[in-house]
Design an enzyme around this catalytic site. Structure first.
Site, PDB file in Angstrom:
ATOM      1  N   GLY A 116      -7.468   3.702   5.555  1.00 27.17           N
ATOM      2  CA  GLY A 116      -7.806   3.121   7.154  1.00 27.17           C
ATOM      3  C   GLY A 116      -7.363   1.668   6.948  1.00 27.17           C
ATOM      4  O   GLY A 116      -6.342   0.731   7.660  1.00 27.17           O
ATOM      5  N   TRP A 175      -3.329   1.080   5.270  1.00 24.50           N
ATOM      6  CA  TRP A 175      -2.495   1.471   6.561  1.00 24.50           C
ATOM      7  C   TRP A 175      -2.355  -0.062   7.201  1.00 24.50           C
ATOM      8  O   TRP A 175      -1.424  -0.468   7.568  1.00 24.50           O
ATOM      9  CB  TRP A 175      -3.101   2.767   7.571  1.00 24.50           C
ATOM     10  N   HIS A 176      -3.257  -0.613   7.139  1.00 18.54           N
ATOM     11  CA  HIS A 176      -3.327  -1.431   7.325  1.00 18.54           C
ATOM     12  C   HIS A 176      -3.116  -3.025   7.281  1.00 18.54           C
ATOM     13  O   HIS A 176      -2.304  -3.898   7.315  1.00 18.54           O
ATOM     14  CB  HIS A 176      -4.451  -2.314   8.231  1.00 18.54           C
ATOM     15  N   GLY A 177      -2.194  -2.572   6.059  1.00 19.68           N
ATOM     16  CA  GLY A 177      -1.424  -4.371   5.079  1.00 19.68           C
ATOM     17  C   GLY A 177      -1.510  -3.414   3.482  1.00 19.68           C
ATOM     18  O   GLY A 177      -2.420  -2.591   2.769  1.00 19.68           O
ATOM     19  N   PHE A 228       1.468  -5.217  11.349  1.00 19.41           N
ATOM     20  CA  PHE A 228       0.671  -4.546  10.658  1.00 19.41           C
ATOM     21  C   PHE A 228       1.634  -3.063  11.124  1.00 19.41           C
ATOM     22  O   PHE A 228       1.688  -1.886  10.827  1.00 19.41           O
ATOM     23  CB  PHE A 228      -0.847  -3.869  10.971  1.00 19.41           C
TER      24      PHE A 228
END
Length: 464
Positions: A315, A318-320, A464
């Site tokens: 997770g 995924w954000h950056g 994002f």
């Protein structure tokens, strides 16, 4: 296009509403939504609009092929191929530079110019959710118009919520109809979100941006570190909360009920509860498609802890594309492991103390989430853990700003409670009443006045 911009409010939104309720009555809700959403995205970039439409069309073909396939091997093969196609595009645009430059330490000049397509993270996850549901037969009937309007619907396209097909399929198939009560509830929620973003989030962003941009060039003290980090914690709260309110409000204005994505997360008493209140649809997606893939809670406590940690780690990725996001994900994974161990072996009720501990843990994790790099992150962690004498002169305005924000976060009802959206409690206001229409107008007017004086800033989750 930013929801909290004058261009959106004065140009696109009036055009979209008129088009939807006049032309949409003739061509249908789904066609209207597709035309408006394509226009909305195309204003930003025509080439990336073509990319998005190509990926969406390819995913539809994969879904249709899965549905028609007779053997399990064929179904699974096309599922894997469809997911790989979506993740491949996301990986290329979002992670190429990070992998080549930061992980492999190679010359990354050939990927340096890649621009991250707006919304690719969100429509990628939404496509994966759809194709997976076709595979497990929870979605059995779909058509191009409904599918494209489901993915493209502009209020949720850019930064969520990540919508399941079954969340909106029934609404999408309905004809365009005028419902005053639903429309005004949407207006009220949009106004509240607009106010949160322009007045609160943009205010806290001034000191937050100033603090994080100066870490490497100035000495950061104990007081400055706590104030700067709290500014970002509140900025992010009001920014994402405001966006979610505006997205759901716009959904109601166009006749669709989007799933709740934000519900007073700082009031949570555990990290699990936090993720049931913060970016709710992302948590739902990760639970279904990542946590269960690692074994979930079906194969013993050790596997459950490992699956939870790995889910948060992915997770974070995924954000950056950066080591700071990996650290943020790892921190939340560690929080989850500690919390589950506490619940299993100690499990003493802590009451309000649990809320304080959870909030502080989340607050500390926001530091790497915002910092420019790991070095800046360590600098802030060192400063906040090294008490010093308070400055001779304390800016009382800054103290009041943080205090006021925390009071609103912890003591005030949230926006969805105010209008009674998708819950069993009675709404706190009747949005049909004329006086609340004037209140909504006043909030919007103040927000517009602020935008005239100080230009808008993009929503944080747009990155994002």
């Amino acid at each position: 296009m930013i929801f909290s911009s004058l261009d959106f409010f004065y140009l696109f939104l009036p055009f979209a509403l008129i088009f939807h309720y006049v032309v949409g009555e003739k061509i249908g809700r789904r066609a209207s939504i597709i035309i408006l959403s394509v226009t909305f995205y195309g204003i930003w970039s025509i080439p990336y609009l073509c990319l998005m439409l190509s990926l969406i069309a390819a995913n539809y073909v994969f879904a249709h092929t899965i549905k028609r396939s007779k053997t399990q091997i064929a179904r699974k093969s096309f599922l894997i191929l469809g997911i790989a196609c979506s993740l491949g595009a996301l990986g290329y645009f979002k992670y190429s530079y990070f992998i080549v430059n930061d992980v492999l330490s190679m010359d990354a000049s050939f990927v340096e110019g890649i621009i991250l397509p707006l919304a690719i993270s969100f429509y990628t996850f939404q496509q994966i959710a759809f194709i997976t549901h076709v595979y497990d037969k929870s979605v059995t009937e779909f058509d191009p118009l409904t599918y494209f309007s489901y993915i493209l619907f502009f209020p949720q396209l850019i930064a969520g919520p990540i919508v399941d097909y079954t969340d909106v399929e029934r609404d999408l198939r309905k004809p365009v109809e005028r419902n005053r009560t639903i429309f005004l509830s949407g207006v009220a929620l949009f106004a509240i979100g607009f106010f949160k973003k322009t007045i609160f989030a943009d205010y806290y962003s001034i000191d937050s941006d100033s603090f994080y941009s100066s870490i490497s060039t100035q000495d950061i003290g104990f007081y400055e570190a706590w104030y700067g980090s709290f500014s970002y914690t509140l900025q992010l709260y009001f920014d994402f909360s405001g966006y979610c309110d505006m997205a759901i409000g716009l959904g109601l204005m166009f006749g669709l009920q989007l799933p709740i994505n934000f519900y007073s997360p700082y009031k949570s008493s555990s990290i699990q509860e936090f993720w049931r209140r913060w970016h709710i649809t992302l948590g739902r997606f990760l639970n279904r498609h990542v946590y269960r893939l690692f074994g979930g809670n079906r194969k013993g406590f050790t596997v459950e802890l490992t699956a939870g940690f790995m889910t948060f780690l992915l997770g974070g990725i995924w954000h950056g594309a950066g080591f700071t996001f990996i650290l943020w994900g790892a921190l939340h994974g560690a929080y989850l492991v500690i919390n589950k161990l506490y619940q299993k072996y100690i499990n003493l009720p802590l009451g309000i103390v649990a809320i304080f501990i959870t909030f502080m843990a989340v607050h500390l994790a926001w530091i790497p989430f915002r910092a420019e790099g790991l070095a800046d992150t360590l600098t802030v962690f060192k400063a906040i853990s090294t008490p010093t004498m308070l400055p001779a002169e304390i800016d009382i305005t800054k103290v009041l700003a943080i205090t006021s924000g925390l009071i609103i976060v912890f003591l005030f009802p949230n926006s969805l409670q105010i209008i009674g959206y998708q819950n069993n409690t009675r709404p706190l206001i009747n949005t049909d009443h004329v006086r609340y229409i004037f209140v909504a107008g006043a909030l919007v007017s103040l927000s517009i006045l602020k935008l005239i004086l100080i230009p808008h800033t993009a929503f944080i989750y747009y990155d994002f």
